[in-house]
Design a protein around this motif. Structure first.
Motif, PDB file in Angstrom:
ATOM      1  N   ASP A  33       0.884  -1.158   0.000  1.00  0.00           N
ATOM      2  CA  ASP A  33       0.000   0.000   0.000  1.00  0.00           C
ATOM      3  C   ASP A  33       0.926   1.212   0.000  1.00  0.00           C
ATOM      4  OD1 ASP A  33      -1.706   2.112   0.395  1.00  0.00           O
ATOM      5  OD2 ASP A  33      -2.901   1.124   1.949  1.00  0.00           O
ATOM      6  N   PRO A  34       1.038   1.924  -1.118  1.00  0.00           N
ATOM      7  CA  PRO A  34       2.045   2.974  -1.241  1.00  0.00           C
ATOM      8  C   PRO A  34       1.700   4.290  -0.537  1.00  0.00           C
ATOM      9  CG  PRO A  34       0.727   2.888  -3.228  1.00  0.00           C
ATOM     10  CD  PRO A  34       0.259   1.742  -2.361  1.00  0.00           C
ATOM     11  N   ASP A  35       0.502   4.390   0.017  1.00  0.00           N
ATOM     12  CA  ASP A  35       0.049   5.671   0.556  1.00  0.00           C
ATOM     13  C   ASP A  35       0.123   5.738   2.074  1.00  0.00           C
ATOM     14  OD1 ASP A  35      -0.564   6.664  -1.970  1.00  0.00           O
ATOM     15  OD2 ASP A  35      -2.591   5.829  -1.917  1.00  0.00           O
ATOM     16  N   VAL A  36       0.487   6.910   2.559  1.00  0.00           N
ATOM     17  CA  VAL A  36       0.322   7.215   3.977  1.00  0.00           C
ATOM     18  C   VAL A  36      -1.030   7.915   4.109  1.00  0.00           C
ATOM     19  CG1 VAL A  36       1.581   9.416   3.796  1.00  0.00           C
ATOM     20  CG2 VAL A  36       1.327   8.333   6.011  1.00  0.00           C
ATOM     21  N   ARG A  37      -1.772   7.539   5.115  1.00  0.00           N
ATOM     22  CA  ARG A  37      -3.079   8.138   5.356  1.00  0.00           C
ATOM     23  C   ARG A  37      -3.035   9.008   6.597  1.00  0.00           C
ATOM     24  NH1 ARG A  37      -3.701   3.829   2.381  1.00  0.00           N
ATOM     25  NH2 ARG A  37      -5.358   3.799   0.812  1.00  0.00           N
ATOM     26  N   LEU A  38      -3.767  10.097   6.558  1.00  0.00           N
ATOM     27  CA  LEU A  38      -3.694  11.101   7.624  1.00  0.00           C
ATOM     28  C   LEU A  38      -5.088  11.491   8.069  1.00  0.00           C
ATOM     29  CD1 LEU A  38      -1.482  14.254   7.845  1.00  0.00           C
ATOM     30  CD2 LEU A  38      -3.961  14.557   7.750  1.00  0.00           C
ATOM     31  N   ILE A  39      -5.253  11.597   9.370  1.00  0.00           N
ATOM     32  CA  ILE A  39      -6.460  12.158   9.970  1.00  0.00           C
ATOM     33  C   ILE A  39      -6.020  13.248  10.939  1.00  0.00           C
ATOM     34  CG2 ILE A  39      -8.435  11.716  11.480  1.00  0.00           C
ATOM     35  CD1 ILE A  39      -8.637   8.960  10.334  1.00  0.00           C
ATOM     36  N   SER A  40      -6.616  14.412  10.819  1.00  0.00           N
ATOM     37  CA  SER A  40      -6.273  15.531  11.695  1.00  0.00           C
ATOM     38  C   SER A  40      -7.512  16.014  12.434  1.00  0.00           C
ATOM     39  CB  SER A  40      -5.657  16.681  10.891  1.00  0.00           C
ATOM     40  OG  SER A  40      -6.563  17.139   9.892  1.00  0.00           O
ATOM     41  N   PHE A  41      -7.285  16.608  13.582  1.00  0.00           N
ATOM     42  CA  PHE A  41      -8.375  17.162  14.396  1.00  0.00           C
ATOM     43  C   PHE A  41      -8.118  18.655  14.596  1.00  0.00           C
ATOM     44  CE2 PHE A  41      -8.107  12.675  15.449  1.00  0.00           C
ATOM     45  CZ  PHE A  41      -9.443  12.286  15.416  1.00  0.00           C
TER      46      PHE A  41
ATOM     47  N   LEU B 217       5.045  21.135  11.522  1.00  0.00           N
ATOM     48  CA  LEU B 217       3.654  21.572  11.643  1.00  0.00           C
ATOM     49  C   LEU B 217       3.342  22.198  12.997  1.00  0.00           C
ATOM     50  CD1 LEU B 217       1.892  18.488   9.986  1.00  0.00           C
ATOM     51  CD2 LEU B 217       2.452  20.689   8.907  1.00  0.00           C
ATOM     52  N   GLY B 218       4.168  21.902  13.990  1.00  0.00           N
ATOM     53  CA  GLY B 218       3.903  22.417  15.321  1.00  0.00           C
ATOM     54  C   GLY B 218       2.672  21.793  15.945  1.00  0.00           C
ATOM     55  N   VAL B 219       2.379  20.545  15.588  1.00  0.00           N
ATOM     56  CA  VAL B 219       1.177  19.850  16.056  1.00  0.00           C
ATOM     57  C   VAL B 219       1.575  18.467  16.564  1.00  0.00           C
ATOM     58  CG1 VAL B 219      -1.132  19.033  15.424  1.00  0.00           C
ATOM     59  CG2 VAL B 219      -0.163  21.030  14.272  1.00  0.00           C
ATOM     60  N   PRO B 220       1.044  18.013  17.701  1.00  0.00           N
ATOM     61  CA  PRO B 220       1.348  16.658  18.157  1.00  0.00           C
ATOM     62  C   PRO B 220       1.037  15.627  17.071  1.00  0.00           C
ATOM     63  CG  PRO B 220       0.243  17.869  19.889  1.00  0.00           C
ATOM     64  CD  PRO B 220       0.206  18.749  18.673  1.00  0.00           C
ATOM     65  N   HIS B 221       1.987  14.746  16.812  1.00  0.00           N
ATOM     66  CA  HIS B 221       1.889  13.793  15.708  1.00  0.00           C
ATOM     67  C   HIS B 221       1.992  12.381  16.271  1.00  0.00           C
ATOM     68  CE1 HIS B 221       3.097  12.908  11.267  1.00  0.00           C
ATOM     69  NE2 HIS B 221       2.553  11.839  11.813  1.00  0.00           N
ATOM     70  N   ILE B 222       0.969  11.578  16.043  1.00  0.00           N
ATOM     71  CA  ILE B 222       0.962  10.182  16.469  1.00  0.00           C
ATOM     72  C   ILE B 222       0.961   9.327  15.216  1.00  0.00           C
ATOM     73  CG2 ILE B 222      -0.245   8.377  17.737  1.00  0.00           C
ATOM     74  CD1 ILE B 222      -1.066  11.954  18.556  1.00  0.00           C
ATOM     75  N   HIS B 223       1.973   8.471  15.074  1.00  0.00           N
ATOM     76  CA  HIS B 223       2.078   7.630  13.882  1.00  0.00           C
ATOM     77  C   HIS B 223       1.785   6.179  14.241  1.00  0.00           C
ATOM     78  CE1 HIS B 223       3.309   6.302   9.935  1.00  0.00           C
ATOM     79  NE2 HIS B 223       4.137   5.424  10.485  1.00  0.00           N
ATOM     80  N   PHE B 224       1.108   5.479  13.335  1.00  0.00           N
ATOM     81  CA  PHE B 224       0.775   4.072  13.516  1.00  0.00           C
ATOM     82  C   PHE B 224       1.313   3.261  12.345  1.00  0.00           C
ATOM     83  CE2 PHE B 224      -2.372   6.452  15.857  1.00  0.00           C
ATOM     84  CZ  PHE B 224      -2.557   5.728  17.021  1.00  0.00           C
ATOM     85  N   ASP B 225       1.798   2.051  12.657  1.00  0.00           N
ATOM     86  CA  ASP B 225       2.239   1.130  11.615  1.00  0.00           C
ATOM     87  C   ASP B 225       1.016   0.397  11.087  1.00  0.00           C
ATOM     88  OD1 ASP B 225       3.638  -0.500   9.928  1.00  0.00           O
ATOM     89  OD2 ASP B 225       4.995  -1.291  11.450  1.00  0.00           O
TER      90      ASP B 225
END
Length: 458
Positions: free
Chosen positions: A211-219, A261-269
């Motif tokens: 799956d070549p894409d990184v997916r992002l959800i922001s609040f 971005l100056g925003v808390p970033h949580i990454h998941f595998d």
């Protein structure tokens, strides 16, 4: 006439109550805790050198989402895996700290190998046969569990009103490649591991299924971003095994984006069990920052591509399905117990027997592993166990092609690798003894995913 009036009153009262529910505010807080193991602690479940130095700290990061009387917690650890009894206990402790239930806590790891793993039940078995502290550092694990729970609880005091969410995707170039290269006979002829680029054939073979894409959800609170979650499927290793604790290239990319971005970033595998950087990585030290920059670029593309929509509490839904996974046919409890107690065998062989025995006993006793889904408007986030093959992620997306579907794997680490049914007849490392489940696991998991991806409106 009386019945008409009664119907009108009941109907209007129901509408009023519904409007109150819909108007409940959505609040979110972010938390982070240091979970760096002390010197001498086992790394990668005792499969590599123990901690000799700290190159980068390890963290557990997450969000607490409040929209009803029971918060939802999503948490990602810079650890190799948290399995079986530890997975249950970590989630229970975090739930108690945040005023929710364990089934509303999704706990995943990023699976770096220069990082610890935890399984209290396995460690107990090893302690009983004179092998304590070879697999994990349980005292440190308990401390970390409490530290993360405290951080999550304290974060709720600073929860921020959420008015909007964003979703986006970004193509990641020259990072992921499939580890299993098949020959004309349909069998694995070349195993392309994380530093497989050392091998010319592995380097030149096609990327394969990824799956070549990184997916992002922001609040967001109006125009102010509050938190960013990203999902990308690959083993995160560039090089490892010398006792240098670090969060590897996925952690570097995450830190770079958090700073930018100056925003808390949580990454998941994501479902990266059969995915690694092997086509593009030969294990040289200069490849780590290169892979990190490529992943960070994909994360930035996802950020730039995002579309924002209003988020209200009636657009949020949490659902859980418990699954008892079929155990691999050759794993027998009595045989594993005998192997564990056999002092003529090496500690590593006995440690594997302990891990196998723990999982087999749990499944034989009917234990169910939770699989959960967080629906946010037109987006769904799935949380799955083990080292899941990428085909599960692609199948989930195909089930709901009109929705944004992200997946975090490496939840309960007990099953080990989880292949597709056909993969177990193809050979290769991932479907060997490192997988504790039977080929029928595919049907069990796809059915659970299918149930979870039925949105409330359906």
């Amino acid at each position: 006439m009386f019945l008409r009036i009664l119907y009108f009153v009941v109907f209007q009262t129901s509408l009023f109550a519904s409007s109150l529910i819909a108007a409940e505010p959505v609040r979110l807080s972010t938390f982070e805790a240091d979970v760096t193991p002390p010197l001498g602690s086992p790394l990668c479940n005792g499969n590599v050198a123990p901690v000799m130095e700290i190159t980068t700290p390890l963290t557990a990061r997450g969000i607490v989402l409040q929209y009803d009387d029971q918060p939802i917690v999503l948490c990602a650890f810079d650890w190799v895996g948290i399995g079986n009894e530890s997975y249950d206990q970590f989630r229970k402790t975090i739930a108690e700290a945040t005023g929710t239930t364990a089934d509303r806590v999704a706990l995943q790891t990023l699976h770096q190998h220069d990082a610890p793993g935890s399984d209290f039940a396995t460690e107990k078995l090893l302690r009983e046969v004179g092998l304590p502290g070879n697999y994990s550092n349980p005292d440190f694990d308990h401390e970390s569990m409490q530290r993360v729970a405290t951080a999550a609880r304290e974060s709720m005091k600073a929860a921020v009103l959420i008015t909007h969410m964003g979703i986006g995707t970004g193509r990641v170039e020259k990072v992921a490649s499939n580890r299993r290269i098949l020959g004309e006979n349909g069998k694995v002829v070349l195993q392309r591991q994380s530093s497989g680029g050392k091998n010319k054939a592995a380097r030149e073979a096609p990327e394969g299924t990824i799956d070549p894409d990184v997916r992002l959800i922001s609040f967001w609170n109006k125009d102010q971003p509050v938190a960013v979650l990203t999902y990308y499927a690959t083993h995160p290793q560039s090089y490892y095994g010398k006792g240098s604790v670090n969060w590897d290239f996925v952690g570097i990319a995450r830190e770079q984006q958090q700073k930018n971005l100056g925003v808390p970033h949580i990454h998941f595998d994501g479902a990266g069990g059969n995915i690694a950087a092997g086509k593009y990585n030969d294990g040289a030290k200069d490849k780590r920052p290169l892979l990190a920059s490529r992943l960070a670029e994909g994360m930035q593309k996802a950020w730039d591509s995002q579309t924002k929509t209003e988020l209200t509490s009636d657009m949020i839904n949490w659902s859980v399905v418990g699954v008892n996974l079929p155990v691999r046919e050759n794993l027998k409890a009595e045989e594993l117990k005998a192997k564990l107690e056999n002092t003529d065998l090496t500690p590593k062989v006995r440690m594997r027997a302990a891990r196998d025995l723990t999982f087999v006993r749990r499944m034989n006793e009917g234990h169910e592993i939770p699989i959960s889904c967080l629906n946010l408007g037109d987006a769904s986030i799935l949380h799955l166990p083990g080292e899941l093959f990428v085909e599960y992620q692609l199948a989930a997306q195909a089930m709901q092609p009109d929705r944004f579907v992200a997946m975090a794997a490496y939840g309960d680490y007990g099953p080990g690798y989880i292949g597709t049914e056909i993969a177990y007849g193809q050979g290769g490392y991932e479907t060997s003894q490192v997988s504790r489940v039977a080929p029928q696991v595919e049907g069990v998991l796809l059915e659970a995913i299918r149930k979870l991806l039925v949105t409330p409106s359906e």
